[in-house]
Design a protein around this motif. Structure first.
Motif, PDB file in Angstrom:
ATOM      1  N   TYR A 170     -15.272  -8.808   3.149  1.00 24.62           N
ATOM      2  CA  TYR A 170     -15.718  -8.710   4.544  1.00 24.62           C
ATOM      3  C   TYR A 170     -15.017  -7.513   5.153  1.00 24.62           C
ATOM      4  O   TYR A 170     -14.187  -6.874   4.503  1.00 24.62           O
ATOM      5  CB  TYR A 170     -15.481 -10.023   5.303  1.00 24.62           C
ATOM      6  N   GLY A 171     -15.340  -7.179   6.414  1.00 26.48           N
ATOM      7  CA  GLY A 171     -14.901  -5.928   7.020  1.00 26.48           C
ATOM      8  C   GLY A 171     -13.478  -5.520   6.722  1.00 26.48           C
ATOM      9  O   GLY A 171     -13.221  -4.442   6.188  1.00 26.48           O
ATOM     10  N   MET A 172     -12.537  -6.428   7.062  1.00 26.87           N
ATOM     11  CA  MET A 172     -11.142  -6.044   6.936  1.00 26.87           C
ATOM     12  C   MET A 172     -10.748  -5.793   5.486  1.00 26.87           C
ATOM     13  O   MET A 172     -10.088  -4.802   5.169  1.00 26.87           O
ATOM     14  CB  MET A 172     -10.258  -7.152   7.525  1.00 26.87           C
ATOM     15  N   ARG A 175     -12.252  -2.466   4.094  1.00 30.56           N
ATOM     16  CA  ARG A 175     -11.509  -1.314   4.603  1.00 30.56           C
ATOM     17  C   ARG A 175     -10.181  -1.170   3.859  1.00 30.56           C
ATOM     18  O   ARG A 175      -9.788  -0.093   3.427  1.00 30.56           O
ATOM     19  CB  ARG A 175     -11.232  -1.508   6.095  1.00 30.56           C
ATOM     20  N   GLU A 229      -8.703   1.859   1.366  1.00 30.04           N
ATOM     21  CA  GLU A 229      -7.432   2.532   1.620  1.00 30.04           C
ATOM     22  C   GLU A 229      -6.520   2.432   0.404  1.00 30.04           C
ATOM     23  O   GLU A 229      -5.891   3.388  -0.014  1.00 30.04           O
ATOM     24  CB  GLU A 229      -6.744   1.908   2.834  1.00 30.04           C
ATOM     25  N   GLY A 280      -6.991   5.808  -1.259  1.00 31.41           N
ATOM     26  CA  GLY A 280      -5.961   6.481  -0.478  1.00 31.41           C
ATOM     27  C   GLY A 280      -6.558   7.162   0.737  1.00 31.41           C
ATOM     28  O   GLY A 280      -6.074   8.194   1.211  1.00 31.41           O
ATOM     29  N   SER A 288      -7.914   6.835   4.649  1.00 26.27           N
ATOM     30  CA  SER A 288      -7.931   6.002   5.845  1.00 26.27           C
ATOM     31  C   SER A 288      -9.298   6.119   6.527  1.00 26.27           C
ATOM     32  O   SER A 288      -9.721   7.210   6.866  1.00 26.27           O
ATOM     33  CB  SER A 288      -6.833   6.459   6.810  1.00 26.27           C
ATOM     34  N   VAL A 289      -9.948   4.975   6.658  1.00 24.69           N
ATOM     35  CA  VAL A 289     -11.282   5.017   7.265  1.00 24.69           C
ATOM     36  C   VAL A 289     -11.329   4.056   8.444  1.00 24.69           C
ATOM     37  O   VAL A 289     -10.564   3.102   8.508  1.00 24.69           O
ATOM     38  CB  VAL A 289     -12.384   4.621   6.250  1.00 24.69           C
ATOM     39  N   SER A 290     -12.242   4.320   9.368  1.00 26.71           N
ATOM     40  CA  SER A 290     -12.375   3.407  10.516  1.00 26.71           C
ATOM     41  C   SER A 290     -13.289   2.250  10.120  1.00 26.71           C
ATOM     42  O   SER A 290     -14.181   2.392   9.287  1.00 26.71           O
ATOM     43  CB  SER A 290     -12.962   4.130  11.727  1.00 26.71           C
ATOM     44  N   ILE A 291     -13.046   1.110  10.763  1.00 25.79           N
ATOM     45  CA  ILE A 291     -13.850  -0.070  10.461  1.00 25.79           C
ATOM     46  C   ILE A 291     -15.319   0.180  10.816  1.00 25.79           C
ATOM     47  O   ILE A 291     -16.240  -0.281  10.146  1.00 25.79           O
ATOM     48  CB  ILE A 291     -13.269  -1.306  11.204  1.00 25.79           C
ATOM     49  N   GLY A 292     -15.511   0.996  11.878  1.00 26.40           N
ATOM     50  CA  GLY A 292     -16.877   1.307  12.308  1.00 26.40           C
ATOM     51  C   GLY A 292     -17.645   2.060  11.240  1.00 26.40           C
ATOM     52  O   GLY A 292     -18.832   1.799  11.003  1.00 26.40           O
ATOM     53  N   ALA A 293     -16.939   3.033  10.579  1.00 27.39           N
ATOM     54  CA  ALA A 293     -17.604   3.812   9.539  1.00 27.39           C
ATOM     55  C   ALA A 293     -18.007   2.895   8.393  1.00 27.39           C
ATOM     56  O   ALA A 293     -19.083   3.034   7.801  1.00 27.39           O
ATOM     57  CB  ALA A 293     -16.687   4.920   9.047  1.00 27.39           C
ATOM     58  N   TYR A 350     -18.730  -0.344   8.569  1.00 26.91           N
ATOM     59  CA  TYR A 350     -19.894  -1.159   8.955  1.00 26.91           C
ATOM     60  C   TYR A 350     -21.174  -0.351   8.999  1.00 26.91           C
ATOM     61  O   TYR A 350     -22.242  -0.818   8.597  1.00 26.91           O
ATOM     62  CB  TYR A 350     -19.653  -1.854  10.295  1.00 26.91           C
ATOM     63  N   ALA A 351     -21.065   0.888   9.534  1.00 20.07           N
ATOM     64  CA  ALA A 351     -22.274   1.715   9.621  1.00 20.07           C
ATOM     65  C   ALA A 351     -22.860   1.909   8.227  1.00 20.07           C
ATOM     66  O   ALA A 351     -24.077   1.815   8.012  1.00 20.07           O
ATOM     67  CB  ALA A 351     -21.954   3.052  10.270  1.00 20.07           C
TER      68      ALA A 351
END
Lengths: 112, 898
Positions: free
Chosen positions: A26-28, A31, A35, A39, A41-46, A48-49
């Motif tokens: 799932y999302g978390m 992500r 990472e 290695g 770092s990505v945003s949670i929004g990216a 999900y998109a």
């Protein structure tokens, strides 16, 4: 194969993360997996998109689970690979492998 | 910064202490749509509390949270937008998808037949009314006049501000000087009304037409369908008489005879040759059916004081109306200096031909169009409400569809397909209604609307109907679709019992009811004011009795009835015959009757200091037979009526009306005084009587000064006959004709109408506006009441369980009734308050439209109190029916109700 059916790099990364996580995707966790392994770092929004896009293409499926207190009462959205997605990611891997095959990389390195 | 996970444990210690990520970041997160926002926030909060906060501390964790939020907004919004677009893979299947949606929609609509029928009715009425009104707007305001480059066609009038004449017909000498001196017109032409008694070709007929300058058709840019137009040679008084026929006359009277050109007709007793036939739709000026050349004689051309020419011009390219007006004003002031006796006080006033054709109807039509659009808006609100209600009932279906993979945009598209399909079917029905409605409109009112013969459903109207149907479908479908496509899956899963839907949905329904009530109240108050003003007009005493009277025009040809004694002999014989007919009370004649066009003549009062010609007062003039006042039932205030002794050789006499007596003889008795009327050779007339005022066209202008003279002392060739009957006047219409034929078999009878018909024709445009506005307001009322009822009935059904509990806990019927009524009437009350304010603004607009409100204040207390009360009463009735049903609920049944 239409243009829309090729997978982008980040799409491949997300799909491989799904494969690693199995039932806990799932999302978390997705992500975190990206990472940890890439290695990056990505945003949670990216994330999900990309997942939404893959879902529209029919490569991944999602469903909602009960909300929990640690999530501030919000529901969790789980993801899994669809058969079409598994075929697509394998094809992407094969394509790259084929491209690499028989390449004398050392001679290229020398010309640098 | 790269933050690594400490471990896979995701349960953490959360739950004991509430995590508190920065509020500002959460606020920013609100930019995103609800569903992705909630899930994303869940992930962020979980990671923040279980991983980031324990490891890096509050400050660093907050910074992490912020970064996550900021960098998430862009990708998610982009993704949402992309999701709304059609994916390339499906683009090729769009037709298939649409067909699938449409078929599904048809299935759903058939399944809910009751809903579908109600919706289709509302749509058909709304769209039909709009289309019908639009077809009038299209014919009158949008479609260009059937002439070449019509924007450059301008009317040129004389004006006399001192006398309050804004647009007056021109005198021939002035017209010829304008033609000579102007630099702004490509061409200028004059026309004068004429009628032609056609004889020798079956039944005699009076044909309305015009005498026109030879260049008129060239100026208009119209080519004849057959033959030729007039030449300059034709336009001389010495040339042999020629005529051109309208297309309609050619078809109707001459059976579209292809060999008509060159044929000789007997017109007004003289023979004229037909030289051309105009194409269909050309009838300028007015409703001309026949044209002859103006052919001014030398003496006519020199007349500067006689005004009878309607002048039209074509502006040169690049010349504006303003420039032309300026130049013509300069010419007019030059003529004023040159000919002070006739021209002092006279200027020039121009306006466009299209303004002249449209007349007062433009603003009225736009107002009607506004009103009918409001009706459609109310219908939309109504349907949106029905769909919202249905959306609640369909929550399960939609939840299932999204659960099996339908995206939100896919569901919205499906729902919109349904509403648009519904609107298109409704629009088609509406178009049928409009076909019928347009016919009814034209039938109600041939004279009230300019260009009414052009009103019909054409391509523009069809496109309009299609466009508003589509738009209507989107408007009333969008809010319900957006609402319905957003089912809260969790709540859906948990909810066993249906409710009135989410709070948001309830609010949307309340909002729709408020707007429906407000809009319909605006229309109702507007209609109330118009109706009150209309009734007030009709109830005013016109000064005569319009019931049981028949009128007709007899125009004697000058060639046959040259001498006065021949004319009087003819009319005397005809009147004698009328008087001896059974069912006739009295018969009389006048040069004109109220509402049928008036002549104005100047007059001077003998014994008063002489005046400059331009200062001479004028009054409406009538030459009447001695029985006229009795036949019209005009009251005598003082003195006497005319009688047989007022014969050609006797001293000349006159009768004046009350306005004239008051205005020109304020401190003296007019009886016995002499006036000199300026038509013809000077001869003083003794005032022998004062009669009541006779109201003129439109009712609402102040009655002007009116003067009468015995017909015998000044015979005219064209008279309007008034026959007062004991029964229905139309019953004697045909025998009237034969009485005229018995006197002169070649004499046509025209304009046979009852007097009340003449009156109602004169206010036809007002009747048209009022009756349409009134029907739209009624339609709005019905729609609004149906809306209130629908919402209330649904709410009762949905709350039946709650009502059951309340009653089981001891609530009485009265309490339940009050509760439900309170709930239902709240939006109605709000709507009435808003609507009353809106109506006040609307009334202001109404009052600015050419005296639409006659003697009625824009804040007329009766209308502003009565109509909201009426609406409130009807709405509470609509609420009471379902509320009563609720109060009669058996608690046990209600508690078991699912």
């Amino acid at each position: 194969m239409g243009k829309g059916e090729y997978l982008g790099e980040f799409e491949q990364i997300v799909m491989i993360a799904l494969a690693h996580l199995g039932e806990n995707a799932y999302g978390m966790t997705i992500r975190g997996e990206i990472e940890k392994r890439a290695g990056r770092s990505v945003s949670i929004g990216a994330v999900y998109a990309t997942l939404d896009r893959l879902e529209r293409k029919g490569y991944v499926a999602s469903w909602l689970a009960d909300p929990t207190a640690e999530r501030g009462g919000k529901a969790k959205r789980y993801f899994s690979l669809e058969p079409a997605g598994i075929i697509a990611i394998q094809r992407a891997r094969e394509m790259l492998t084929n491209m690499w095959e028989g390449l004398d990389w050392d001679s290229h390195m020398r010309t640098l | 910064m790269s933050i690594r996970r400490r471990g896979g444990n995701s349960s953490g210690r959360a739950g004991k202490k509430a995590p508190c990520p920065p509020r500002l970041a959460d606020l920013i997160l609100r930019l995103l749509p609800e569903l992705p926002r909630n899930i994303m926030r869940g992930d962020l909060v979980e990671e923040y509390t279980t991983l980031i906060l324990p490891r890096f501390g509050k400050k660093e964790a907050d910074r992490w949270y912020f970064r996550q939020v900021i960098f998430s907004i862009g990708p998610v919004l982009r993704g949402e937008i992309a999701g709304l677009r059609i994916p390339p893979k499906r683009r090729e299947n769009i037709m298939e998808t649409f067909l699938h949606d449409a078929l599904y929609a048809v299935r759903m609509l058939r399944k809910n037949l009751g809903f579908t029928v109600v919706a289709l009715m509302a749509l058909a009425l709304g769209i039909g009314a709009n289309t019908a009104v639009f077809s009038v707007v299209n014919a009158v305001l949008i479609r260009p006049l059937p002439y070449e480059d019509p924007d450059r066609l301008m009317m040129v009038f004389e004006s006399n501000p001192q006398k309050g004449w804004k647009q007056f017909v021109a005198s021939p000498a002035n017209f010829l000087d304008w033609r000579e001196q102007n630099q702004v017109f490509e061409q200028i032409a004059a026309t004068s009304r004429a009628s032609f008694n056609l004889t020798g070709e079956g039944e005699p007929e009076r044909i309305p037409g015009s005498s026109v300058s030879g260049n008129l058709f060239d100026l208009l840019g119209v080519k004849p369908a057959l033959g030729r137009a007039f030449s300059t040679e034709d336009d001389r008084d010495t040339s042999p008489p020629v005529v051109i026929l309208s297309h309609g006359l050619w078809q109707r009277r001459f059976g579209s005879d292809a060999n008509i050109i060159g044929r000789t007709l007997t017109l007004n007793g003289k023979s004229s040759t037909v030289i051309g036939v105009m194409p269909a739709g050309i009838q300028y000026p007015g409703q001309s059916e026949m044209w002859s050349p103006l052919a001014l004689s030398a003496s006519d051309a020199a007349a500067r004081g006689a005004h009878y020419l309607l002048v039209i011009s074509r502006l040169k390219k690049g010349v504006s109306l303003e420039q032309a007006q300026n130049e013509m004003s300069v010419i007019a002031s030059r003529l004023e200096q040159q000919y002070p006796a006739t021209n002092s006080g006279w200027g020039v006033n121009m306006n466009s031909l299209s303004d002249r054709v449209i007349g007062d109807m433009g603003p009225s039509l736009l107002m009607l169009f506004g009103a009918v659009s409001l009706v459609l808006l109310i219908a939309c609100a109504n349907l949106a409400n029905l769909l919202l209600v249905r959306g609640v009932a369909r929550q399960k279906e939609i939840a299932v569809r999204s659960a099996i993979g339908a995206s939100r945009s896919r569901i919205i598209r499906q729902l919109l397909t349904e509403s648009v399909l519904l609107a298109l079917v409704g629009g088609t029905l509406g178009l049928l209604l409009a076909f019928w409605g347009v016919r009814a409109l034209v039938a109600i009112n041939p004279s009230g609307v300019p260009r009414s013969q052009e009103i019909g459903i054409d391509a523009t109207v069809l496109v309009f109907a299609l466009a508003i149907s589509f738009l209507t479908g989107i408007i009333f479908g969008l809010i319900p679709a957006l609402q319905a496509s957003k089912p809260n899956l969790n709540e859906m899963l948990k909810e066993g019992r249906s409710s009135t839907g989410s709070l948001r949905r309830q609010r949307a329904r309340g909002f729709l009811v408020v707007s429906e009530v407000a809009l319909s109240l605006m229309l109702l108050i507007g209609a109330g004011l118009l109706l009150k003003s209309f009734l007030r007009l009709q109830n005013e005493n016109p000064g005569y009795d319009s019931r049981n009277a028949l009128t007709m025009t007899l125009s004697l040809p000058g060639s046959k009835y040259k001498e006065n004694h021949k004319r009087t002999a003819f009319f005397d014989q005809v009147l004698d015959r009328f008087n001896s007919m059974p069912g006739v009370e009295s018969a009389a004649a006048s040069t004109s009757i109220p509402f049928a066009g008036d002549f104005k003549w100047g007059f001077e009062i003998t014994g008063r200091p002489p005046m400059a010609p331009s200062d001479v007062p004028s009054a409406n003039y009538y030459a009447v037979t001695s029985d006229y006042f009795r036949a019209m039932k005009i009251s005598l205030t003082k003195g006497r009526f005319f009688n047989e002794k007022d014969a050609p050789g006797s001293p000349r006499v006159a009768i004046i009306n009350e306005t004239m007596a008051r205005r020109y003889f304020p401190d003296e008795d007019p009886i016995g005084k002499h006036i000199n009327i300026t038509n013809g050779p000077p001869a003083p007339r003794e005032i022998v009587g004062i009669v009541g005022n006779v109201m003129l066209s439109g009712f609402n202008i102040e009655t002007p000064a009116q003067m009468y003279e015995p017909y015998q002392q000044n015979p005219a060739s064209s008279m309007v006959m008034v026959v007062r009957t004991t029964g229905d006047p139309m019953e004697i219409a045909s025998s009237i004709r034969s009485q005229v034929m018995a006197v002169d078999s070649e004499q046509p009878v025209s304009n046979v109408k009852t007097l009340s018909q003449v009156v109602s024709d004169s206010i036809a445009d007002r009747t048209f506006t009022v009756s349409l506005f009134g029907s739209f307001a009624l339609l709005a009322l019905v729609l609004a009441v149906v809306g209130v009822y629908g919402v209330m009935a649904f709410s009762v059904t949905q709350r039946i369980h709650e009502i059951g509990i309340r009653m089981a806990l001891g609530a009485g019927r009265g309490e339940v009734l009050r509760l439900m009524m309170r709930q239902g009437m709240k939006p109605v009350a709000a709507g009435i308050a808003i609507g009353a304010a809106g109506a006040f603004a609307l009334a202001k607009i109404l009052s600015s439209f050419s005296e639409l409100l006659h003697k009625v204040s824009v804040t007329d207390p009766v209308v502003f109190v009565f109509i909201p009360l009426l609406l409130g009463a009807v709405a509470s009735l609509a609420c009471a029916i379902p509320a009563r049903r609720a109060s009669k609920t058996d608690p046990m049944t209600a508690l078991h109700y699912e």
